[in-house]
Design an enzyme around this catalytic site. Structure first.
Site, PDB file in Angstrom:
ATOM      1  N   TYR A  56       0.845  -1.193   0.000  1.00  0.00           N
ATOM      2  CA  TYR A  56       0.000   0.000   0.000  1.00  0.00           C
ATOM      3  C   TYR A  56       0.883   1.246   0.000  1.00  0.00           C
ATOM      4  O   TYR A  56       1.253   1.783   1.042  1.00  0.00           O
ATOM      5  CB  TYR A  56      -0.936   0.016   1.214  1.00  0.00           C
ATOM      6  N   PRO A 203     -14.365  -7.359   2.149  1.00  0.00           N
ATOM      7  CA  PRO A 203     -15.477  -7.968   2.879  1.00  0.00           C
ATOM      8  C   PRO A 203     -16.856  -7.501   2.416  1.00  0.00           C
ATOM      9  O   PRO A 203     -17.851  -8.145   2.718  1.00  0.00           O
ATOM     10  CB  PRO A 203     -15.218  -7.540   4.321  1.00  0.00           C
TER      11      PRO A 203
END
Length: 279
Positions: A56, A203
């Site tokens: 990231y 998710p």
């Protein structure tokens, strides 16, 4: 009542609903200030599990979290991932699990996070060009040296989990998983049987319009949002599931956390379970 806590590796206690920091902008000025505020608000709201990775921003996300939260409050677990590097022919990111690379990335993560030990370190991807025993063995050695605490894996199969567990205790698995994407059901089952934490990435993801309509209908009946229903379903799915939804907005962060209070009825669970047809 769904339990709100879990002990990773049997002793690192975290709130099951965590926070994925991947989406936080790290560029200077206003966007970065907002990211810092979101990270701090997450901790204020009681989140104790925050997920980041070298991938990231090449470490920029780790630096952002350290700026926002260091010195870290007691009980807050920052987990990061190594094993991805710009080592492709055109400088693209690809798995790189060579021992020297893993060691260097761990040392750099320790510096960026301003800690002496990473309590939970996850291998971002298994490198198919490096023997698995070399990759897992390097993490095992780093644990023995006190540089890391618990060891986790990401995007693995049941067979890979079994192979890794022959070398070292595996505390967590981070695979793609959500209400409409249950490809890794066998991995989740293996984690549940072994007491291994399962951290679903992505998710909340929407695809089929019919499925989305059914989720929206359940949400309306519960006076909730579809995102909250998706997160509540994950929390209800297994006691080892630790969702890590990400956001760059405080209002979405607060909405996500409210999913903990959502109680699905057996009828709601049945309707949601039927949205996925096994391959």
């Amino acid at each position: 009542m769904t339990s709100t806590g879990f002990r990773i590796g049997g002793h690192l206690y975290v709130r099951r609903l965590g926070f994925g920091a991947m989406h936080l902008p790290t560029e200077p000025h206003r966007a970065r200030e907002t990211s810092l505020a979101v990270a701090r608000r997450a901790v204020e709201l009681g989140i104790t599990l925050i997920d980041t990775a070298y991938l990231y921003g090449g470490g920029a996300n780790e630096e952002l979290l350290a700026e926002a939260l260091h010195p870290y409050p007691d009980g807050v677990l920052i987990t990061t991932k190594v094993g991805m590097a710009r080592s492709g022919p055109a400088g693209e990111w690809k798995p790189d699990g060579r021992p020297a690379v893993l060691r260097d990335q761990v040392e750099q993560a320790l510096r960026r996070l301003r800690v002496e030990r990473i309590e939970l370190l996850q291998l971002h991807r298994i490198d198919p060009e490096t023997p698995l025993a070399d990759q897992i063995g390097t993490l095992r050695d780093l644990r023995a040296e006190g540089r890391i605490g618990l060891i986790g894996l990401s995007e693995i199969t049941v067979d890979e989990l079994d192979q890794a567990r022959e070398i070292v205790d595996v505390a967590s698995v981070q695979n793609r998983y959500n209400l409409l994407d249950r490809e890794h059901d066998p991995v989740l089952a293996a984690c549940e049987a072994a007491g291994v934490a399962f951290l679903p990435w992505r998710p909340v993801a929407w695809g089929k319009s019919g499925a989305m309509a059914e989720v929206a209908a359940v949400a309306a009946e519960l006076d909730a949002t579809p995102t909250q229903v998706a997160l509540a379903w994950l929390l209800d799915r297994s006691p080892v599931v630790l969702p890590i939804p990400g956001t760059a907005r405080i209002d979405h962060l607060e909405e996500n956390l409210a999913a903990e209070r959502l109680q699905l009825t057996e009828a709601h669970r049945d309707r949601l379970d039927r949205l996925h047809e096994p391959a």
